[in-house]
Design an enzyme around this catalytic site. Structure first.
Site, short mmCIF file in Angstrom:
data_model
loop_
_atom_site.label_atom_id
_atom_site.label_comp_id
_atom_site.label_asym_id
_atom_site.label_seq_id
_atom_site.Cartn_x
_atom_site.Cartn_y
_atom_site.Cartn_z
N ASP A 194 1.11 -1.18 0.00
CA ASP A 194 -0.06 0.09 0.00
C ASP A 194 0.74 1.36 0.11
O ASP A 194 1.57 1.59 1.02
CB ASP A 194 -0.81 -0.02 1.30
N HIS A 195 1.04 1.81 -1.21
CA HIS A 195 2.19 2.82 -1.41
C HIS A 195 1.99 4.10 -0.44
O HIS A 195 2.90 4.72 0.13
CB HIS A 195 2.40 3.14 -2.58
N HIS A 257 -5.95 2.73 1.23
CA HIS A 257 -5.06 4.06 1.65
C HIS A 257 -5.59 4.60 2.46
O HIS A 257 -5.08 5.06 3.73
CB HIS A 257 -4.94 4.85 0.41
C1 BG6 Z 1 -3.50 4.71 -6.33
C2 BG6 Z 1 -5.22 5.04 -6.92
O1 BG6 Z 1 -3.55 3.52 -5.52
O2 BG6 Z 1 -3.38 5.83 -5.65
C3 BG6 Z 1 -4.88 6.12 -7.54
O3 BG6 Z 1 -5.21 3.83 -7.64
C4 BG6 Z 1 -4.58 7.36 -6.87
O4 BG6 Z 1 -6.51 6.34 -8.25
C5 BG6 Z 1 -3.44 7.20 -6.24
O5 BG6 Z 1 -4.53 8.35 -7.86
C6 BG6 Z 1 -3.13 8.37 -5.22
O6 BG6 Z 1 -1.87 8.26 -4.72
P1 BG6 Z 1 -0.85 9.56 -4.46
O7 BG6 Z 1 0.37 8.96 -4.01
O8 BG6 Z 1 -0.78 10.13 -5.75
O9 BG6 Z 1 -1.79 10.10 -3.58
#
Ligand code: BG6
Length: 512
Positions: A194-195, A257
């Site tokens: 989960d980044h 997230h």
């Molecule tokens: C991803 C989603 O996991 O996270 C995207 O699939 C979203 O739709 C993105 O834009 C948001 O990540 P960050 O790091 O740009 O806030």
């Protein structure tokens, strides 16, 4: 092969390892994995025996694969920051490629040979398999790796795999995927990504809460009125219409997230920073999110879909006219949810979550709204309206933490105004360029799963959103239009107004 660049790092190098990337010629590899690996190489934390083995269906030789990666990185370099070519050469010279299908045994036979051929030194048999592929291949690849005996660990070799999101599309499919993965590997070998957990400010929530004496004593229902968690994006669905229209904001952002952010703020202090101690506390709090009854979902959830408008001065088309989106789509591009957490600490404290695309501004933050002070001393004074204290954790952009409180306006009359104490990361720390993936890749190579999701974390998240998915499928939650470039549907304001609260405005300046 080029000599390893000597660069100062604040962590020891990760052990030697081959990173096998399934989906090596795809978008994720070029947009995120390679830039992150480059940043890790630049930090000097990749071992001299680090190697990349790309696997994909697209035909490549080792040389043409390296050229493909270099072209992609040059494109990024032109937009962001210049590349140190010596470091890049060091990295790309370690890349080799296997052309093959993910569901046939052929590629895995070749992979086995190529992994075996590099085993000349201690640690050379270590491998991390990274699934940068569409989700329908996650289990297939794991099973093929298992069948080719590539997942068996020994005292001198680890074998791990990284699974990207989306991990399932509901509780049943997430459970089924976990079961298939756990049939071929131990839980300790599976790194579910989960980044958001790679973001510094998200990790900083634990430092804020548990490294300071003053916050934890007031971190409960006695002092906290409610919590707002926001992930607002300015981007629309762009080229991801096919995926997004079948997915929607709820599945895309909430069980993963948004709940990770919620868990960081709401979990109990773990007994230690041991990976399982932290992940157990996170699971417990996510499991405590009240599962809505169908009627409740209709009043606790607001779904929105963007209409034509303007974001940051640029025109944006109606969502239903975006490429690969159905003109009759009811998929939400915005969602707001009132979550209640049924545990001792948080009983009665709403956690409001909102996330959406094509909004006025990009802002991810967690705002803790404290209860108002008793108004006795100011009741008779029309110049003194008591506002709640608000602690905001700014996750991105402009990372930091701010605290809003009341102060007396200078002068003979007693008047109150709201002021902010503001900590900005950039003012205190020099941060290295980061995609957020560096920490996660480094942790996986080093065998630290703290920032990855355990099977029970994933299932707890899906269990909490499943009733909302069901109510949506039954047509019980309408989708409201909102103009692109605004703060979302007005019904989301009503959700909080019913409880006497209001969202922090999306568009607001942070004083300097
Ligand atoms: C991803 C989603 O996991 O996270 C995207 O699939 C979203 O739709 C993105 O834009 C948001 O990540 P960050 O790091 O740009 O806030």
């Amino acid at each position: 092969m080029v000599e390893a660049p000597a660069i100062q790092a604040d962590a020891p190098p990760a052990p030697p390892c081959a990173l096998v990337i399934f989906g090596a010629s795809g978008d994720l590899t070029k947009r995120l994995l390679m830039p992150s690996l480059y940043n890790l190489a630049h930090e000097g934390v990749l071992d001299p025996n680090f190697a990349i083995i790309g696997v994909d269906r697209v035909e490549h030789t080792d040389q043409s694969f390296r050229e493909h990666l270099t072209d992609a990185v040059e494109e990024l370099a032109a937009k962001n920051h210049p590349i140190d070519r010596e470091v890049w050469q060091w990295l790309v010279s370690r890349a080799i490629y296997i052309t093959g299908d993910f569901d046939g045994a052929g590629a895995y036979e070749q992979l086995k040979e190529r992994l075996a051929s590099r085993q000349t030194d201690v640690g050379d048999a270590n491998a991390v398999f990274y699934m940068a592929v569409t989700p329908r291949f996650f289990a297939t690849i794991a099973e093929q790796l298992g069948a080719a005996d590539l997942l068996t660990e020994s005292d001198t070799a680890f074998r791990r795999f990284v699974v990207e999101k989306p991990f399932g599309t509901d509780l049943a499919s997430a459970k089924a995927l976990n079961a298939r993965l756990l049939a071929v590997a131990e839980e300790s070998q599976i790194y579910r990504m989960d980044h958001f957990l790679g973001k510094e400010t998200v990790q900083n929530v634990m430092a804020l809460r548990f490294g300071n004496g003053m916050f934890e004593p007031i971190w409960s229902r006695e002092y906290v009125d409610h919590v707002q968690i926001t992930a607002a994006e300015t981007v629309g669905v762009e080229q991801r219409g096919r995926f997004y229209d079948a997915t929607g904001a709820l599945r895309d952002m909430v069980p993963n997230h948004m709940f990770q952010l919620l868990a960081m703020v709401a979990m109990e202090p773990p007994n230690s920073f041991d990976a399982d101690a932290v992940r157990t506390e996170k699971s417990k709090v996510i499991q405590a999110i009240r599962q809505m009854r169908p009627g409740e979902a209709a009043t606790h959830v607001v779904r929105g879909q963007y209409r034509a408008g303007e974001v940051l001065g640029k025109p944006v088309a109606d969502y239903r006219e975006e490429p690969d989106v159905s003109p009759e789509s009811h998929t939400e591009t915005y969602i707001a949810i009132k979550c209640m957490i049924d545990n001792w600490r948080w009983n009665g404290v709403p956690f409001y979550i909102r996330t959406g695309k094509a909004l006025a501004t990009r802002r991810t933050e967690i705002a803790i709204h404290f209860k108002r002070a008793p108004g006795v001393l100011f009741r008779e004074n029309p110049d003194c309206t008591l506002a709640p204290n608000v602690l905001v954790i700014h996750v991105q952009p402009d990372e930091g933490i701010s605290l809003r409180f009341a102060a007396k306006v200078p002068g003979r009359k007693v008047r109150l105004a709201e002021v902010d104490m503001d900590f900005r990361y950039a003012d205190y720390f020099q941060s290295a360029p980061s995609t957020g993936y560096e920490t996660l890749i480094y942790d996986c190579l080093s065998g630290d799963p703290t920032l990855f999701q355990r099977a029970d974390n994933i299932e707890a998240g899906w269990a909490a959103v499943d009733p909302i998915l069901k109510a949506t499928a039954a047509g019980m939650i309408d989708v409201h239009g909102y103009a692109a470039g605004t703060s979302g549907p007005t019904m989301a304001d009503v959700l909080l107004a019913q409880d006497g609260s209001q969202w922090l405005p999306l568009e607001r300046e942070r004083p300097r």
